[in-house]
Design a protein around this motif. Structure first.
Motif, PDB file in Angstrom:
ATOM      1  N   TYR A  30       0.836  -1.196   0.000  1.00 41.78           N
ATOM      2  CA  TYR A  30       0.000   0.000   0.000  1.00 41.78           C
ATOM      3  C   TYR A  30       0.874   1.251   0.000  1.00 41.78           C
ATOM      4  O   TYR A  30       0.662   2.180  -0.773  1.00 41.78           O
ATOM      5  CB  TYR A  30      -0.905  -0.016   1.227  1.00 41.78           C
ATOM      6  N   GLN A  31       1.881   1.241   0.834  1.00 44.83           N
ATOM      7  CA  GLN A  31       2.775   2.399   0.898  1.00 44.83           C
ATOM      8  C   GLN A  31       3.462   2.608  -0.442  1.00 44.83           C
ATOM      9  O   GLN A  31       3.693   3.724  -0.867  1.00 44.83           O
ATOM     10  CB  GLN A  31       3.842   2.227   1.995  1.00 44.83           C
ATOM     11  N   GLN A  32       3.781   1.502  -1.093  1.00 41.49           N
ATOM     12  CA  GLN A  32       4.534   1.572  -2.344  1.00 41.49           C
ATOM     13  C   GLN A  32       3.639   1.603  -3.586  1.00 41.49           C
ATOM     14  O   GLN A  32       4.128   1.511  -4.702  1.00 41.49           O
ATOM     15  CB  GLN A  32       5.480   0.369  -2.442  1.00 41.49           C
ATOM     16  N   HIS A  33       2.338   1.716  -3.392  1.00 40.25           N
ATOM     17  CA  HIS A  33       1.384   1.753  -4.509  1.00 40.25           C
ATOM     18  C   HIS A  33       1.492   0.529  -5.399  1.00 40.25           C
ATOM     19  O   HIS A  33       1.399   0.636  -6.614  1.00 40.25           O
ATOM     20  CB  HIS A  33       1.590   3.022  -5.368  1.00 40.25           C
ATOM     21  N   ILE A  34       1.712  -0.601  -4.803  1.00 43.75           N
ATOM     22  CA  ILE A  34       1.744  -1.828  -5.615  1.00 43.75           C
ATOM     23  C   ILE A  34       0.402  -2.546  -5.476  1.00 43.75           C
ATOM     24  O   ILE A  34      -0.015  -2.859  -4.357  1.00 43.75           O
ATOM     25  CB  ILE A  34       2.855  -2.790  -5.145  1.00 43.75           C
ATOM     26  N   PRO A  35      -0.261  -2.779  -6.591  1.00 49.42           N
ATOM     27  CA  PRO A  35      -1.550  -3.477  -6.518  1.00 49.42           C
ATOM     28  C   PRO A  35      -1.389  -4.894  -5.974  1.00 49.42           C
ATOM     29  O   PRO A  35      -0.337  -5.505  -6.152  1.00 49.42           O
ATOM     30  CB  PRO A  35      -2.021  -3.522  -7.971  1.00 49.42           C
ATOM     31  N   VAL A  36      -2.441  -5.372  -5.361  1.00 52.01           N
ATOM     32  CA  VAL A  36      -2.347  -6.658  -4.671  1.00 52.01           C
ATOM     33  C   VAL A  36      -3.373  -7.647  -5.230  1.00 52.01           C
ATOM     34  O   VAL A  36      -4.524  -7.298  -5.446  1.00 52.01           O
ATOM     35  CB  VAL A  36      -2.598  -6.475  -3.158  1.00 52.01           C
ATOM     36  N   LEU A  37      -2.888  -8.857  -5.458  1.00 49.90           N
ATOM     37  CA  LEU A  37      -3.775  -9.945  -5.869  1.00 49.90           C
ATOM     38  C   LEU A  37      -3.881 -10.940  -4.718  1.00 49.90           C
ATOM     39  O   LEU A  37      -2.875 -11.416  -4.206  1.00 49.90           O
ATOM     40  CB  LEU A  37      -3.189 -10.630  -7.113  1.00 49.90           C
ATOM     41  N   LEU A  38      -5.114 -11.199  -4.291  1.00 51.18           N
ATOM     42  CA  LEU A  38      -5.300 -12.160  -3.212  1.00 51.18           C
ATOM     43  C   LEU A  38      -5.811 -13.463  -3.799  1.00 51.18           C
ATOM     44  O   LEU A  38      -6.837 -13.496  -4.456  1.00 51.18           O
ATOM     45  CB  LEU A  38      -6.311 -11.626  -2.196  1.00 51.18           C
ATOM     46  N   LYS A  39      -5.055 -14.501  -3.576  1.00 50.15           N
ATOM     47  CA  LYS A  39      -5.451 -15.811  -4.098  1.00 50.15           C
ATOM     48  C   LYS A  39      -5.931 -16.677  -2.956  1.00 50.15           C
ATOM     49  O   LYS A  39      -5.387 -16.603  -1.865  1.00 50.15           O
ATOM     50  CB  LYS A  39      -4.234 -16.510  -4.726  1.00 50.15           C
ATOM     51  N   GLY A  40      -6.884 -17.501  -3.219  1.00 53.79           N
ATOM     52  CA  GLY A  40      -7.273 -18.433  -2.160  1.00 53.79           C
ATOM     53  C   GLY A  40      -8.642 -19.008  -2.375  1.00 53.79           C
ATOM     54  O   GLY A  40      -9.448 -18.448  -3.114  1.00 53.79           O
ATOM     55  N   PRO A  41      -8.899 -20.121  -1.727  1.00 54.99           N
ATOM     56  CA  PRO A  41     -10.201 -20.770  -1.883  1.00 54.99           C
ATOM     57  C   PRO A  41     -11.317 -19.942  -1.253  1.00 54.99           C
ATOM     58  O   PRO A  41     -11.056 -19.024  -0.478  1.00 54.99           O
ATOM     59  CB  PRO A  41     -10.026 -22.106  -1.155  1.00 54.99           C
ATOM     60  N   THR A  42     -12.516 -20.324  -1.587  1.00 53.65           N
ATOM     61  CA  THR A  42     -13.652 -19.553  -1.097  1.00 53.65           C
ATOM     62  C   THR A  42     -13.761 -19.623   0.422  1.00 53.65           C
ATOM     63  O   THR A  42     -13.440 -20.632   1.038  1.00 53.65           O
ATOM     64  CB  THR A  42     -14.940 -20.081  -1.769  1.00 53.65           C
ATOM     65  N   GLY A  43     -14.166 -18.478   0.994  1.00 57.07           N
ATOM     66  CA  GLY A  43     -14.425 -18.437   2.427  1.00 57.07           C
ATOM     67  C   GLY A  43     -13.221 -18.620   3.314  1.00 57.07           C
ATOM     68  O   GLY A  43     -13.319 -19.140   4.407  1.00 57.07           O
ATOM     69  N   CYS A  44     -12.047 -18.222   2.831  1.00 57.08           N
ATOM     70  CA  CYS A  44     -10.871 -18.382   3.690  1.00 57.08           C
ATOM     71  C   CYS A  44     -10.482 -17.056   4.315  1.00 57.08           C
ATOM     72  O   CYS A  44      -9.529 -16.987   5.066  1.00 57.08           O
ATOM     73  CB  CYS A  44      -9.707 -18.982   2.908  1.00 57.08           C
ATOM     74  N   GLY A  45     -11.196 -15.983   3.980  1.00 55.09           N
ATOM     75  CA  GLY A  45     -10.950 -14.722   4.670  1.00 55.09           C
ATOM     76  C   GLY A  45     -10.334 -13.616   3.835  1.00 55.09           C
ATOM     77  O   GLY A  45      -9.798 -12.661   4.386  1.00 55.09           O
ATOM     78  N   LYS A  46     -10.387 -13.733   2.526  1.00 55.51           N
ATOM     79  CA  LYS A  46      -9.798 -12.683   1.676  1.00 55.51           C
ATOM     80  C   LYS A  46     -10.496 -11.344   1.878  1.00 55.51           C
ATOM     81  O   LYS A  46      -9.855 -10.312   2.108  1.00 55.51           O
ATOM     82  CB  LYS A  46      -9.891 -13.090   0.193  1.00 55.51           C
ATOM     83  N   GLU A 104     -14.572 -28.688  -3.368  1.00 56.93           N
ATOM     84  CA  GLU A 104     -13.901 -27.760  -2.473  1.00 56.93           C
ATOM     85  C   GLU A 104     -14.135 -28.216  -1.045  1.00 56.93           C
ATOM     86  O   GLU A 104     -15.184 -28.770  -0.726  1.00 56.93           O
ATOM     87  CB  GLU A 104     -14.470 -26.351  -2.648  1.00 56.93           C
ATOM     88  N   GLY A 105     -13.166 -27.996  -0.198  1.00 54.85           N
ATOM     89  CA  GLY A 105     -13.319 -28.373   1.195  1.00 54.85           C
ATOM     90  C   GLY A 105     -14.214 -27.379   1.907  1.00 54.85           C
ATOM     91  O   GLY A 105     -14.643 -26.375   1.346  1.00 54.85           O
ATOM     92  N   ALA A 106     -14.499 -27.667   3.166  1.00 54.85           N
ATOM     93  CA  ALA A 106     -15.344 -26.766   3.939  1.00 54.85           C
ATOM     94  C   ALA A 106     -14.591 -25.479   4.206  1.00 54.85           C
ATOM     95  O   ALA A 106     -13.458 -25.501   4.675  1.00 54.85           O
ATOM     96  CB  ALA A 106     -15.731 -27.436   5.243  1.00 54.85           C
ATOM     97  N   SER A 107     -15.209 -24.362   3.905  1.00 54.43           N
ATOM     98  CA  SER A 107     -14.531 -23.086   4.132  1.00 54.43           C
ATOM     99  C   SER A 107     -14.642 -22.699   5.597  1.00 54.43           C
ATOM    100  O   SER A 107     -15.511 -23.184   6.321  1.00 54.43           O
ATOM    101  CB  SER A 107     -15.160 -22.003   3.270  1.00 54.43           C
ATOM    102  N   THR A 108     -13.744 -21.831   6.003  1.00 47.19           N
ATOM    103  CA  THR A 108     -13.817 -21.327   7.375  1.00 47.19           C
ATOM    104  C   THR A 108     -15.181 -20.699   7.609  1.00 47.19           C
ATOM    105  O   THR A 108     -15.774 -20.836   8.673  1.00 47.19           O
ATOM    106  CB  THR A 108     -12.717 -20.272   7.595  1.00 47.19           C
ATOM    107  N   ARG A 109     -15.686 -20.047   6.562  1.00 51.97           N
ATOM    108  CA  ARG A 109     -16.984 -19.406   6.708  1.00 51.97           C
ATOM    109  C   ARG A 109     -18.078 -20.413   7.066  1.00 51.97           C
ATOM    110  O   ARG A 109     -18.879 -20.186   7.963  1.00 51.97           O
ATOM    111  CB  ARG A 109     -17.337 -18.686   5.407  1.00 51.97           C
ATOM    112  N   LEU A 110     -18.053 -21.554   6.380  1.00 46.58           N
ATOM    113  CA  LEU A 110     -19.068 -22.567   6.689  1.00 46.58           C
ATOM    114  C   LEU A 110     -18.911 -23.087   8.112  1.00 46.58           C
ATOM    115  O   LEU A 110     -19.887 -23.315   8.812  1.00 46.58           O
ATOM    116  CB  LEU A 110     -18.965 -23.742   5.717  1.00 46.58           C
TER     117      LEU A 110
END
Lengths: 1121, 304
Positions: B42-58, B253-259
């Protein structure tokens, strides 16, 4: 009137008879004269006179004769005609009534009866006439119904039937007459079963003739329940029973067919086999068996039926009375047997669930296999009833029947598999000699050094002895390590002398002098640790496992009866089964028992690992091995409560050991007389625990995979290792041991050579069950041949390159077939085309009133503008957009070209009811047309013909919407010869060639569906379409040599096909199965899983249903915009 | 009319999208160094890509970072429709978060803005992306692969050194506010040949990989979020772990943290645990009867 010549005399003759005769004669003279020459007419006329003058009333027959002659003469040549007439004359001689009936029926019968049969036919009627009034009525009736019979029955059957009626007529004319009428209605409707039915009826005459009528009444309805192929056998059985004098054949007929009707289709043949066997022993047992069948099969499966049946059979042979009671389920034995069978649970049924369960728990690709499988591999496991694991697979017994209901038996399975998986999950096989324990101080290393030192000393002493001996003998032959090895057990860890150090557990267990005791202790303590862990981690299962533990405890031997060492081990087992109170402990060794309990309690914590078990084993061993193995008097035992024995403490432990050591030394000076140590009885539910074998297998596999510098293990080394191990309990006599050891070693090497699970497709193992498994992978040499793997559900793995698919193009035939098919189904084809064309515009239609689009929708814009002017919030949906989603479908049709498609379709059945006439006028026309076609063209149609016609219709429809499609047929014989016929290749254009090929689709051999599907997948895979569909049209279950025999193979074929379909779906191809096999539901369900399938109730609807299904299938996928 | 509206008690809050601030600290439990990475980017203005399975907290992570990275902002005007708008005092520490869930019909003009008819002609309305760029928000494009291809045209100039948003229809270019950051998320599980992120797009982001947290951390999260007991949370985390073991063996897909949290919440409302897991996890994950049965067996082993 050319033939007026004979007229005068004849007319004179006829004038003697009542005038009606002459009238009839004159009326027919014209037409008959037209058919025959003048002389012949004369003969004809004379015969009438002769008929009329036979008896007083025979003039009636003469009238009838003349009346029907014009009709009859059209079908018969003159000689046959005269033969016919003379038959009438003879009949008139006996009874004019008979002759009248004969002539009357002739009109209808001659077109269908070959002329040479006419005398025989007349004879049949005659034979029914016994000179009485009743018999003449019966005979006349026979003539009356015979046209109907002759039209639809072979003449031979008519004869049999007539003789049946005759035989009946001796008993009762009324019954015979009724049967005659019934027969007329019933027999024409029968197919192949007519003959056996008549034979059965014949057999009934002698024993219980009254049954015949009832049987006739019952049979049409009754036989509906039975598979067509089995009706013959069923009726034969009936005949057999009738012959031995069994009453109530009609009841047998109705009950029996009903029972068979409830049997899962495909098993009827099996049931009839059983009936036949029964009939051979005690025919009277068959009806009760069939009657009970229905209720029995609601409780147990067909495969379990055998056990029940065999038991009854044995009873029957010993004592018929009790056997019959058994089959009537009027005996306790029968009832309780059913009870057990119905509640028992077969592993195969729950294997899938347990597999996933174990995988979830262990996090590894665990497989569930039958314990028999493990024993068959012959690598050291010998008990078929104990669960076990070899590190990557869990082995469970094939059937559980401990409890009286399935639920409980399933929980037993669950408890057992949880325990086995526990070995994997909580690391029983991950023991490392050098890894730290968490609950105990390390004692292993110290002990090992001590022992090694002692053994080295012994060894040195022996060497010195050997040296001395050699010096004495003056020989310079070397005395090697190995020669002293076996007695000296393990030596230094690095020395090649003992192979046991190959595994960590081996290294650990090798330290103990009494290996058996050490191993038993390790087993019980490790199981205790696991059970505790499971109880904590999976509280949900604790109720079930406590129950199993309690039951196990009840069956344990009494501690007090054992010699001390064994009693102490048994004490540990009791404690590991959660029994801590009221334990008998010998007074003298109370302290030792408490210490053992403390050691055991150290393991009852979540943090304890397998190294703790090892340390605990070590300590328990040190205690127990210092006790005398002697039986104590009964009064020497005290009840103890060891629930909370206090904390374990190393110092106290050491004190105890010292004291015991002192006792022991003291004792050894005194009496000898210790009993030798015996292993305790195994704890059933914990199964076989073989950590050393598992570590060995894993290690060997890893080594063979590495091909590293590490010195590979030779068979000799392995044999030696196995000999030393305490895990192998060999029943064999001493002499055989070396033999079996070699076999083990070889098997184990083979086992280890197989790639570790989850790497590449392996080859499966174990003796395979069918001949097709002979040989291995195949190779292709010819062009246009392709190799595919095949799924073996038993090994749970693919058999690599197992099938050769040969692609061939279908020959070209007559183009007319295609055109005729379209013509014959014209209205249907138009209907289908209209339906298909409707799909198209949907995809290019403009959609209005959108928020965003290609351009403004003027109507909506103006409205919005007006709204704005009026200060009303306008609608913002003012754009239109053209839906550009092109239909992008590629589809492959796979047609079953197996031999069974040559089967004729029973048209008789099709007319059964008109009730399902469709309401929709278009469909109604189609329906009507189809019916009419069916009725007009009486020559039979085959399943394949319908497939062909459907293909033609479909092709036409597909062309109208422009989907990419391919049409293929498949058949073949054996795995090396799967034929894949191209009717239209997916990349090929449509043209006359394709039309011609459709004509040449013919029934060939077998159906190995899996390979064909895989090839179709390859075809589709190369297509770049959004939606890919594979449409499978078949007429029955997959079949091929080594692919479909009863039992396992049948399942094999279904599993392989299922797997192929799953593969299709993984490649985003939508599979759909359509079958015309009415019995299709049972296997399609497992074959298709949650993929789409349909069983066509009415095969005639195939041409209509196929294109419609396709439309629905693709349309549904296209609703997205 | 206005009075009547004011008298009605409002039970909801409504914000203009760029004014939606994550006000209270969202619960987020870091698993690794993702917070430091995100702050640095964020400080360096670099865009961020968040990868991950559904419901893991992105999504939760982005919310949390928006809250955490907040800093003094200049005035943001109060929205007209009353109650919900937040008063932002000068010097308060906030970074707005604009979240856009991408779907297959999401076009570039949905993001940038469009002309709308007005009483006096047409009026330009800024799309959410334009507003985020102007307001200097964290713009979070959830499930970015789902969006139409033309959206990448917008993403590219925003994510390299230029940090500009060309607005084709108005013929203008907007330079992003200094606080602006683009963040996208993406679920490799759904990956198919059709829907994959192009490399030219991917390589404009740093990628932070998310996965389901280890059992201890997941237990903590479940307990915190669902309010069930520690023991129950631990069992749920255990169940999650076991079910995820089946990912390659039949489960997509496995059970998500959300579930797992849903199940936990049902449990804390008094639903029996086995039943709660059945409805929240087993039935949600699969329709296949055999798989359902297996999962239920696992559940019934873990829960009493």
């Amino acid at each position: 009137m050319t033939s007026s010549a004979p007229t005068p005399e004849i007319e004179l003759e006829l004038a003697k008879l009542p005038p009606a005769v002459l009238e009839a004669y004159q009326e027919s003279l014209g037409p008959v004269g037209g058919a025959f020459g003048p002389d012949e007419v004369g003969l004809w006329a004379k015969e009438g006179v002769s008929i009329g003058s036979q008896t007083i009333r025979s003039w009636e027959a003469a009238i009838e004769y003349y009346r029907v002659s014009p009709h009859v003469c059209r079908f018969l040549s003159f000689p046959s005609f005269m033969q016919w007439a003379r038959c009438g004359t003879y009949l008139a001689q006996d009874s004019p009534t008979l002759a009248v009936a004969f002539f009357k029926s002739s009109v209808a019968i001659v077109p269908n009866l070959r002329p040479q049969y006419i005398p025989r036919w007349a004879g049949l009627g005659r034979s029914l006439y016994k000179g009485t009034w009743k018999s003449s009525t019966l005979a006349a009736k026979f003539f009356e119904v015979s046209p109907e019979l002759v039209r639809s029955l072979p003449f031979w059957d008519v004869e049999v039937f007539a003789s049946l009626v005759e035989a009946l007529s001796y008993k009762s004319y009324d019954v015979a007459s009724e049967c005659l009428t019934l027969g007329k209605d019933v027999l024409p409707g029968m197919g192949r079963e007519r003959e056996p039915f008549l034979a059965m009826a014949r057999a009934l005459i002698d024993t219980s003739w009254r049954e015949v009528k009832t049987c006739l009444e019952l049979v049409p309805r009754a036989l509906q329940h039975v598979d067509e192929a089995q009706t013959g056998r069923f009726l034969k059985l009936g005949e057999r029973l009738a012959k031995v004098g069994l009453r109530d054949t009609s009841r047998f007929l109705s009950d029996g067919t009903q029972a068979l009707g409830r049997v899962p289709s495909g098993s009827q043949g099996y049931i009839l086999d059983l009936c036949d066997q029964l009939a051979a022993v005690a025919p009277e047992a068959v009806p009760p068996f069939l009657r009970s069948l229905d209720s029995v099969l609601t409780r147990i499966t067909v495969s379990q039926l055998d056990t029940w049946y065999q038991h009854g059979m044995r009873l029957l042979q010993d004592n018929p009375e009790s056997g019959i009671a058994f089959f009537k389920i009027e005996s306790n034995t029968s009832e309780s047997m059913l009870e057990t069978l119905s509640s028992s649970l077969e592993l195969d049924r729950v294997k899938g669930i347990l597999r996933l369960y174990c995988r979830a728990l262990s996090g590894a690709g665990v497989e569930i296999l039958n314990t028999k499988e493990l024993v068959r591999r012959n690598i050291g496991w010998i008990d078929e009833d104990s669960a076990s694991t070899d590190g990557s697979k869990v082995f469970l017994p094939p059937v559980v029947d401990h409890y009286s209901n399935k639920q409980d038996n399933f929980s037993w399975f669950k408890v057992v598999s949880t325990h086995q998986v526990g070995h994997l999950e909580f690391g029983s096989f991950e023991f490392l000699f050098d890894k730290q324990a968490t609950q105990f101080e390390d004692r292993r290393h110290g002990m090992e050094e001590e022992i090694n030192a002692r053994r080295a000393e012994e060894l040195a002493a022996r060497r010195a002895m050997a040296d001395m001996a050699r010096e004495l003998a003056g020989e310079d032959a070397e005395v090697t390590f190995v020669e002293v090895g076996p007695e000296g057990a393990a030596s230094a860890p690095e020395s090649p002398g003992s192979m046991r150090t190959y595994t960590d557990i081996g290294r650990f267990l090798a330290m103990f002098e009494n290996g058996k005791l050490a191993f038993d202790l390790f087993t019980v303590l490790e199981d205790c640790r696991l059970d505790y862990r499971i109880k904590v981690e999976y509280p949900g299962i604790s109720r079930a496992s406590s129950r199993v533990q309690t039951e196990t405890l009840e069956r344990r031997p009494k501690i007090e009866d054992m010699p001390i060492q064994q009693a102490m081990v048994e004490l540990l087992i009791h404690m590991s089964l959660e029994r801590f109170s009221g334990l008998p402990v010998p007074e003298e060794y109370e302290e030792a028992a408490v210490m053992l309990s403390r050691i055991l309690h150290q393991l009852r914590t979540a943090a304890a690992n397998v190294e703790d078990t090892a340390e605990a084993t070590l300590r328990a061993y040190e205690i127990i091995s210092r006790l005398p193995n002697q039986t104590e008097e009964e009064d020497q035992w005290d009840e103890q409560d060891l629930e909370e024995p206090g904390e374990f403490n190393e110092e106290e432990f050491q004190d105890l050991i010292d004291r015991l050591q002192a006792d022991m030394e003291q004792r050894s000076e005194g009496q000898e007389g210790d009993e030798s140590y015996e292993s305790p009885e195994p704890v059933d539910y914990r199964g076989d625990f073989k950590p050393e074998m598992v570590q060995l297998l894993t290690r060997l596999q890893a080594d063979s995979g590495e091909q590293g510098e590490a010195q590979p293990m030779t068979q000799e080394m392995l044999e030696q290792l196995l000999q030393e191990s305490d895990e192998l309990e060999l029943d064999a006599e001493q002499g055989d041991i070396t033999d079996s050891m070699t076999t083990f070693a070889q098997n184990i090497m083979k086992e280890a050579g197989a790639p570790p699970p989850n790497s590449q497709p392996g080859q499966g193992y174990g003796p395979l069950l069918h001949d097709d498994d002979q040989g291995g992978e195949l190779e292709t040499r010819e062009p246009q041949t392709f190799l595919y793997d095949e799924w073996d559900f038993r090994a749970n793995d693919y058999k690599p390159r197992w099938c050769i698919v040969k692609e061939k193009t279908v020959e070209e035939g007559d183009i007319n077939f295609y055109q005729d098919a379209l013509k014959n189904y014209q209205s249907l084809s138009n209907h289908i085309r209209r339906q298909f064309e409707l799909i198209m515009p949907e995809s290019m239609r403009k959609t209005y009133r959108l928020i965003d689009g290609e351009d403004l929708d003027l109507n909506a814009t103006l409205e919005a503008w007006v709204d704005l002017k009026m200060k009303i919030p306008p609608d913002d949906k003012i754009y239109w957009h053209r839906n550009r989603n092109r239909r992008d479908v590629a589809v492959v049709f796979l047609l079953d070209m197996s031999a069974s498609t040559a089967e004729a379709i029973d048209e008789g059945r099709q007319t059964v009811d008109d009730r399902d006439a469709p309401d929709d006028p278009v469909e109604y026309m189609v329906w009507l047309r189809r019916r009419r076609e069916g009725l007009v063209r009486r020559n039979y149609k085959r399943i394949i013909d319908l497939e062909k016609e459907s293909t033609a219709l479909l092709v036409q429809a597909l062309e109208s919407i422009g989907d990419t499609y391919g049409i293929y047929g498949f058949s073949g014989y054996g795995r090396e010869n799967v034929e894949f016929y191209v009717i239209k290749d997916i990349s090929e254009g449509f043209g006359d060639k394709v039309k011609r090929r459709i004509d040449k689709i013919t029934p060939l051999h077998a159906t190995r569906m899996g390979a064909a599907i895989r090839h179709a997948i390859t075809k589709l895979e190369n297509q770049d379409a959004h939606t890919k569909i594979m449409f499978l049209v078949s007429d029955g279950r997959p079949q091929d040599r080594g692919y479909s025999r009863e039992g396992v193979e049948k399942e094999y074929a279904v599993h392989d096909t299922h797997m192929a379909l799953v593969e299709a779906r993984q490649k985003s191809i939508t599979p759909f199965c359509l079958t015309v096999d009415k019995a299709g539901h049972d296997y399609l369900k497992s074959m298709c899983g949650d993929m789409g399938y349909e069983v066509l109730g009415e095969i005639w609807s195939l041409p209509e249903r196929l294109p419609m299904l396709y439309r629905e299938l693709t349309a549904r996928r296209f609703v997205r915009r | 009319m206005v009075e009547a509206a004011e008298q009605e008690v409002q039970h909801y809050s409504e914000y203009a999208i760029e004014e939606f601030l994550v006000r209270a600290e969202p619960y987020y439990r870091a698993v690794g160094d993702e917070m430091e990475l995100f702050s640095a980017a964020y400080q360096q203005h670099i865009p961020v890509l968040l990868k991950g399975p559904t419901g893991c907290g992105k999504t939760r992570f982005v919310e949390y970072m928006a809250w955490k990275l907040g800093r003094p902002m200049t005035v943001i005007r109060e929205q007209q429709n009353g109650g919900g708008a937040q008063e932002v005092r000068e010097g308060e520490v906030r970074v707005p978060l604009v979240t856009i869930a991408c779907h297959e019909d999401l076009t570039a003009s949905d993001l940038v803005g469009r002309y709308l008819l007005d009483a006096d002609g047409t009026r330009w309305i800024d799309g959410p992306m334009t507003r985020a760029v102007k307001a200097g928000a964290i713009l979070y494009l959830d499930e970015v692969v789902e969006a139409r291809k033309d959206t990448t045209v917008l993403i590219h100039p925003l994510t390299d050194h230029r940090r500009i948003l060309p607005v084709e229809k108005t013929g203008s270019i907007i330079e992003a506010d200094d606080r602006f950051l683009l963040c996208i998320s993406y679920n490799p599980g759904y990956q198919s040949a059709l829907k994959d992120l192009k490399h030219s797009t991917r390589q404009r982001f740093i990628s932070i990989e998310f996965n389901y947290p280890p059992r201890e951390i997941e237990r903590e999260i479940i307990q915190q979020e669902s309010g069930c007991t520690e023991e129950q949370a631990d069992s749920l985390a255990k169940l999650g772990e076991k079910i995820r073991n089946l990912e390659d063996h039949g489960l997509q897909e496995g059970a998500s943290t959300r579930l797992l949290i849903y199940a936990g919440r049902l449990i804390s409302e008094g639903i029996p645990p086995r039943r709660a897991c059945q409805v929240a996890i087993v039935w949600t994950l699969t329709d296949e009867p055999e798989l359902q049965r297996s999962l239920e067996e696992v559940t019934s082993s873990i829960f009493e």
